[in-house]
Design a protein around this motif. Structure first.
Motif, short mmCIF file in Angstrom:
data_model
loop_
_atom_site.label_atom_id
_atom_site.label_comp_id
_atom_site.label_asym_id
_atom_site.label_seq_id
_atom_site.Cartn_x
_atom_site.Cartn_y
_atom_site.Cartn_z
N TYR A 44 0.81 -1.33 -0.14
CA TYR A 44 -0.06 -0.06 0.09
C TYR A 44 1.04 1.21 0.04
O TYR A 44 0.56 2.05 -0.75
N THR A 45 1.89 1.18 0.89
CA THR A 45 2.77 2.36 1.16
C THR A 45 3.42 2.73 -0.32
O THR A 45 3.56 3.83 -0.72
N TYR A 48 0.98 3.89 -2.91
CA TYR A 48 0.67 5.29 -2.62
C TYR A 48 1.53 6.33 -2.88
O TYR A 48 1.43 7.46 -3.60
N ASN A 49 2.85 6.04 -2.64
CA ASN A 49 3.88 6.90 -3.01
C ASN A 49 4.06 7.14 -4.53
O ASN A 49 4.43 8.12 -4.97
N LEU A 51 1.75 6.72 -6.73
CA LEU A 51 0.40 7.87 -6.96
C LEU A 51 0.77 9.34 -6.67
O LEU A 51 0.49 10.01 -7.53
N ALA A 61 -4.41 10.38 -5.36
CA ALA A 61 -3.72 10.27 -3.97
C ALA A 61 -4.14 11.04 -3.10
O ALA A 61 -4.67 11.08 -1.90
N VAL A 64 -7.59 9.73 -2.15
CA VAL A 64 -7.21 8.61 -0.84
C VAL A 64 -6.94 9.41 0.29
O VAL A 64 -7.63 8.88 1.17
N ASP A 65 -6.17 10.48 0.31
CA ASP A 65 -6.00 11.09 1.65
C ASP A 65 -7.16 11.41 2.25
O ASP A 65 -7.59 11.31 3.45
#
Length: 83
Positions: A44-45, A48-49, A51, A61, A64-65
């Motif tokens: 996931y990390t 996400y990074n 993105l 991103a 998602v936040d």
């Protein structure tokens, strides 16, 4: 993401998934013992990074936040039966 009206480019998401998988394999090859939960968090990390780093996915991103922020309180409140 489609359920929330966020456009998803399948090719971009596949690229990000491949990057995350390759990095997970690298961690394992380095001899790191990761639990299933740790692998999920790491994948996931990494995704996400990716993105955040891409100009064409920064909006995703940010979505998602904001989604995470809006739903944090849900895990602290048990569902009531009958609702």
């Amino acid at each position: 993401m489609k359920n929330f009206g966020v456009s998803v480019d399948r090719t971009i998401m596949q690229d990000i998934a491949h990057i995350a998988f390759d990095k997970l394999v690298d961690y394992i090859k380095q001899g790191r013992n990761l639990s299933t939960e740790e692998m999920h968090k790491l994948a996931y990390t990494i995704a996400y990074n990716q993105l955040l780093e891409r100009d064409d996915t920064k909006a995703m991103a940010n979505f998602v936040d904001s989604f995470i922020e809006r739903t944090k309180h849900l895990k602290n409140h048990p569902l009531h039966s009958g609702i």
